[in-house]
Scaffold this motif. Structure first.
Motif, short mmCIF file in Angstrom:
data_model
loop_
_atom_site.label_atom_id
_atom_site.label_comp_id
_atom_site.label_asym_id
_atom_site.label_seq_id
_atom_site.Cartn_x
_atom_site.Cartn_y
_atom_site.Cartn_z
N PRO A 241 9.90 0.93 -9.75
CA PRO A 241 8.93 0.16 -8.96
C PRO A 241 7.96 1.05 -8.18
O PRO A 241 8.25 2.20 -7.86
CB PRO A 241 9.82 -0.64 -8.01
N THR A 242 6.79 0.49 -7.91
CA THR A 242 5.76 1.15 -7.11
C THR A 242 5.28 0.18 -6.03
O THR A 242 5.12 -1.01 -6.28
CB THR A 242 4.57 1.59 -7.97
N PHE A 243 5.05 0.69 -4.82
CA PHE A 243 4.67 -0.15 -3.69
C PHE A 243 3.40 0.40 -3.05
O PHE A 243 3.26 1.61 -2.86
CB PHE A 243 5.80 -0.22 -2.66
N GLN A 244 2.49 -0.51 -2.73
CA GLN A 244 1.20 -0.15 -2.12
C GLN A 244 1.24 -0.46 -0.63
O GLN A 244 1.60 -1.56 -0.21
CB GLN A 244 0.08 -0.96 -2.78
N GLY A 245 0.83 0.54 0.18
CA GLY A 245 0.80 0.33 1.62
C GLY A 245 -0.59 0.00 2.12
O GLY A 245 -1.58 0.14 1.39
N ALA A 246 -0.69 -0.46 3.35
CA ALA A 246 -1.99 -0.77 3.96
C ALA A 246 -2.75 0.52 4.26
O ALA A 246 -2.14 1.56 4.52
CB ALA A 246 -1.78 -1.56 5.24
N PRO A 247 -4.08 0.50 4.21
CA PRO A 247 -4.87 1.70 4.53
C PRO A 247 -4.61 2.17 5.96
O PRO A 247 -4.30 1.38 6.85
CB PRO A 247 -6.32 1.24 4.35
N ALA A 248 -4.78 3.49 6.16
CA ALA A 248 -4.59 4.07 7.49
C ALA A 248 -5.56 5.23 7.66
O ALA A 248 -6.07 5.79 6.69
CB ALA A 248 -3.15 4.54 7.67
N SER A 249 -5.80 5.62 8.91
CA SER A 249 -6.75 6.69 9.19
C SER A 249 -6.17 8.08 8.97
O SER A 249 -6.91 9.05 8.84
CB SER A 249 -7.25 6.57 10.63
N ALA A 250 -4.85 8.18 8.92
CA ALA A 250 -4.18 9.46 8.70
C ALA A 250 -3.31 9.39 7.45
O ALA A 250 -2.77 8.33 7.12
CB ALA A 250 -3.33 9.85 9.91
N LYS A 251 -3.18 10.50 6.76
CA LYS A 251 -2.42 10.53 5.51
C LYS A 251 -0.96 10.16 5.75
O LYS A 251 -0.38 9.36 5.00
CB LYS A 251 -2.51 11.92 4.88
N LYS A 252 -0.36 10.73 6.80
CA LYS A 252 1.05 10.46 7.04
C LYS A 252 1.29 8.99 7.39
O LYS A 252 2.34 8.42 7.04
CB LYS A 252 1.59 11.37 8.14
#
Length: 306
Positions: A241-252
């Motif tokens: 499986p692969t999961f997509q996260g919400a955008p963020a201003s920092a990579k971590k």
């Protein structure tokens, strides 16, 4: 049978100390197995565990070890925490540079030049240089040892060259530092979304997690201020499986967001396995405690009959 010890009024009972020792042993094991836990956190936990072990041995009637004392261990932990320890700054600088160069570092690629600031040789400053750094970096203030001077120079280099890594470690350092007038607390730091996902996968795969089990992919979102989107893939788990996260201003933060989505997906499946793992560790700690008590009682009995 272990001798019965008379407890001073207000002191913890043997059973209370045994239970606390078992719980702290489990917590220390978890910190050691999580390679993302800062070395200063592991060191602090080790000092606390050793101090509690000394208390427990005292309740069993074992004389204190003259080569070790809780005060000395705490002082060592405080010094290590103030400079961050090898893993906190020097090693982290090496890791970041190696990742950027896409190769292992050769010995001597970072050169630390350390000098005494006075004739007493009790204060030192250090400068770190190397082809992988944009310039030389020096410790801001004199330190009480050459080692600490090198650590502060590495910290200055990490802050300038790799600010994201620096911010992450500095946050741990702030979290560990007690407020003025307060004692240091032993409460563990939050596990963090990426660490929690790794722990979940360890339970679901029934083995230690490797770097190939949890893979993060970052995408830069162009704009006036660039942001990042991350996916986390689990190629060794059933269905990959692969999961997509919400955008963020920092990579971590983007990677943490992706991990959070995966955690939500596996929460129900992992929860009973995590509880089973905790129960198993508790049983193992209880068994080890009984073995230690029996061994001590046998030694005392042998000493009495000798």
């Amino acid at each position: 049978m272990a001798p019965k010890k008379v407890q001073p009024q207000g002191a913890q009972t043997l059973e209370q100390v045994e239970a606390k020792f078992a719980a702290q042993t489990t917590g220390f094991y978890e910190k050691c197995m999580d390679l993302n836990t800062p070395q200063s956190v592991v060191g602090s936990a080790a000092n606390q565990l050793l101090a509690l072990r000394s208390t427990l041995l005292g309740l069993y009637g074992v004389a204190p070890d003259p080569k070790w004392s809780p005060g000395a261990a705490a002082a060592q932990g405080a010094v290590a925490g103030s400079a961050g320890g090898d893993v906190q700054w020097k090693q982290k600088l090496n890791e970041c540079a190696a990742k950027k160069a896409a190769r292992p570092l050769a010995k001597g690629e970072f050169v630390y030049t350390t000098t005494a600031v006075d004739e007493t040789n009790k204060s030192f400053t250090s400068t770190v240089s190397g082809s992988l750094l944009s310039k030389k970096y020096s410790s801001v203030e004199p330190q009480i040892s050459k080692k600490l001077a090198e650590q502060t120079a590495a910290r200055a280099a990490l802050q300038a060259e790799y600010p994201e890594a620096y911010t992450e470690l500095a946050a741990h350092e702030v979290a560990l530092a007690p407020a003025k007038g307060e004692k240091r607390k032993s409460d563990p730091l939050p596990m963090g979304d990426k660490n929690e996902l790794n722990h979940m996968m360890q339970m679901l795969l029934s083995r230690s997690v490797t770097k190939d089990d949890v893979l993060y992919t970052l995408t830069t979102i162009e704009g006036e201020k660039p942001s990042y989107s991350a996916t986390v893939s689990l190629p060794t788990y059933e269905g990959s499986p692969t999961f997509q996260g919400a955008p963020a201003s920092a990579k971590k933060d983007a990677e943490a967001a992706a991990a959070k989505v995966a955690i939500a997906a596996f929460k129900d499946a992992a929860a009973p396995l995590i509880e089973e793992h905790k129960a198993k560790k508790a049983r193992k700690n209880a068994e080890d405690m009984e073995k230690m008590k029996q061994k001590h009682a046998e030694k005392q009995a042998a000493g009495i009959t000798a």
